[in-house]
Motif scaffolding. Sequence first.
Motif, mmCIF file in Angstrom:
data_model
loop_
_atom_site.group_PDB
_atom_site.id
_atom_site.type_symbol
_atom_site.label_atom_id
_atom_site.label_comp_id
_atom_site.label_asym_id
_atom_site.label_seq_id
_atom_site.Cartn_x
_atom_site.Cartn_y
_atom_site.Cartn_z
ATOM 1 N N ASP A 1 34.813 -12.203 -14.423
ATOM 2 C CA ASP A 1 33.701 -11.633 -14.589
ATOM 3 C C ASP A 1 34.181 -10.225 -15.610
ATOM 4 O O ASP A 1 35.385 -9.781 -15.546
ATOM 5 C CB ASP A 1 33.279 -10.665 -13.196
ATOM 6 C CG ASP A 1 32.871 -11.506 -12.347
ATOM 7 O OD1 ASP A 1 32.101 -12.459 -12.737
ATOM 8 O OD2 ASP A 1 32.782 -11.411 -11.150
ATOM 9 N N MET A 2 32.958 -10.050 -16.271
ATOM 10 C CA MET A 2 33.286 -9.122 -17.303
ATOM 11 C C MET A 2 32.286 -8.007 -17.450
ATOM 12 O O MET A 2 31.158 -8.272 -16.950
ATOM 13 C CB MET A 2 33.601 -9.473 -18.957
ATOM 14 C CG MET A 2 34.446 -10.625 -18.984
ATOM 15 S SD MET A 2 36.354 -9.936 -18.832
ATOM 16 C CE MET A 2 36.374 -8.847 -20.369
ATOM 17 N N PRO A 3 32.430 -6.730 -18.161
ATOM 18 C CA PRO A 3 31.551 -5.926 -18.055
ATOM 19 C C PRO A 3 30.469 -6.145 -19.105
ATOM 20 O O PRO A 3 30.727 -7.189 -20.042
ATOM 21 C CB PRO A 3 32.297 -4.609 -18.198
ATOM 22 C CG PRO A 3 33.242 -4.885 -19.055
ATOM 23 C CD PRO A 3 33.879 -6.425 -18.542
ATOM 24 N N PRO A 4 29.265 -5.888 -18.753
ATOM 25 C CA PRO A 4 28.237 -6.050 -19.767
ATOM 26 C C PRO A 4 28.510 -5.483 -21.318
ATOM 27 O O PRO A 4 29.374 -4.630 -21.445
ATOM 28 C CB PRO A 4 26.816 -5.278 -19.113
ATOM 29 C CG PRO A 4 27.390 -4.417 -18.440
ATOM 30 C CD PRO A 4 28.549 -4.788 -17.691
ATOM 31 N N PRO A 5 27.708 -6.106 -22.231
ATOM 32 C CA PRO A 5 28.155 -5.417 -23.430
ATOM 33 C C PRO A 5 27.676 -4.039 -23.693
ATOM 34 O O PRO A 5 26.842 -3.396 -23.296
ATOM 35 C CB PRO A 5 27.132 -6.357 -24.736
ATOM 36 C CG PRO A 5 27.048 -7.655 -23.603
ATOM 37 C CD PRO A 5 26.987 -7.000 -22.376
ATOM 38 N N GLY A 6 28.799 -3.413 -24.197
ATOM 39 C CA GLY A 6 28.321 -1.707 -24.301
ATOM 40 C C GLY A 6 28.947 -1.165 -23.255
ATOM 41 O O GLY A 6 28.800 0.123 -23.024
ATOM 42 N N GLY A 7 29.472 -1.773 -22.168
ATOM 43 C CA GLY A 7 30.149 -1.182 -20.834
ATOM 44 C C GLY A 7 29.092 -0.861 -19.931
ATOM 45 O O GLY A 7 27.805 -0.861 -20.107
ATOM 46 N N PHE A 8 29.243 -0.461 -18.820
ATOM 47 C CA PHE A 8 28.622 0.198 -17.763
ATOM 48 C C PHE A 8 27.896 1.458 -18.028
ATOM 49 O O PHE A 8 28.729 2.237 -18.799
ATOM 50 C CB PHE A 8 29.299 0.073 -16.397
ATOM 51 C CG PHE A 8 29.695 -1.108 -15.814
ATOM 52 C CD1 PHE A 8 28.623 -1.826 -15.303
ATOM 53 C CD2 PHE A 8 30.983 -1.698 -15.825
ATOM 54 C CE1 PHE A 8 28.893 -3.176 -14.843
ATOM 55 C CE2 PHE A 8 31.214 -2.929 -15.375
ATOM 56 C CZ PHE A 8 30.036 -3.771 -14.635
ATOM 57 N N PRO A 9 26.806 1.865 -17.340
ATOM 58 C CA PRO A 9 26.453 3.044 -17.794
ATOM 59 C C PRO A 9 27.304 4.252 -16.975
ATOM 60 O O PRO A 9 28.005 3.866 -16.068
ATOM 61 C CB PRO A 9 25.166 3.195 -17.283
ATOM 62 C CG PRO A 9 24.964 2.073 -16.246
ATOM 63 C CD PRO A 9 25.786 1.067 -16.770
ATOM 64 N N ALA A 10 27.175 5.380 -17.460
ATOM 65 C CA ALA A 10 28.243 6.570 -16.820
ATOM 66 C C ALA A 10 27.595 6.968 -15.522
ATOM 67 O O ALA A 10 26.642 6.753 -15.272
ATOM 68 C CB ALA A 10 28.179 7.682 -17.648
ATOM 69 N N ILE A 11 28.742 7.171 -14.660
ATOM 70 C CA ILE A 11 28.326 7.515 -13.062
ATOM 71 C C ILE A 11 28.484 9.072 -13.209
ATOM 72 O O ILE A 11 29.383 9.587 -13.314
ATOM 73 C CB ILE A 11 29.257 6.891 -12.278
ATOM 74 C CG1 ILE A 11 29.266 5.410 -12.323
ATOM 75 C CG2 ILE A 11 29.107 7.423 -10.866
ATOM 76 C CD1 ILE A 11 30.409 4.480 -11.486
#
Length: 96
Positions: free
Chosen positions: A23-33
């Motif tokens: 599993d990899m993160p979505p392109p551009g990364g996860f949104p900030a928490i």
Amino acid sequence: MTEVLRRGIPGMKSVKDMPVKQDMPPPGGFPAIRFGRRIANTGPSGAFVFGVGALVIGFGFYKVGQTNLETRALKAEVKAARQTLLPLLQAEEDRR
């Protein structure tokens, strides 16, 4: 990958033969928490709670003292009534 492993039927010989899929993160990364300590500054302060507790305890001690005084007065009244009746009861006992 979904073949059943049975004797004599070709298929996977080991789990190690399976392809690895990670599993990899979505392109551009996860949104900030959004996180942070948001401690609500509501409710009474500690000193106020302590003061109210001290007042309640003080009132309780006062009521206990008042009840002790009442009990002491009632016991003294009963004792006085017994001492008042004692000569009468003694005279009746002496007459028998």
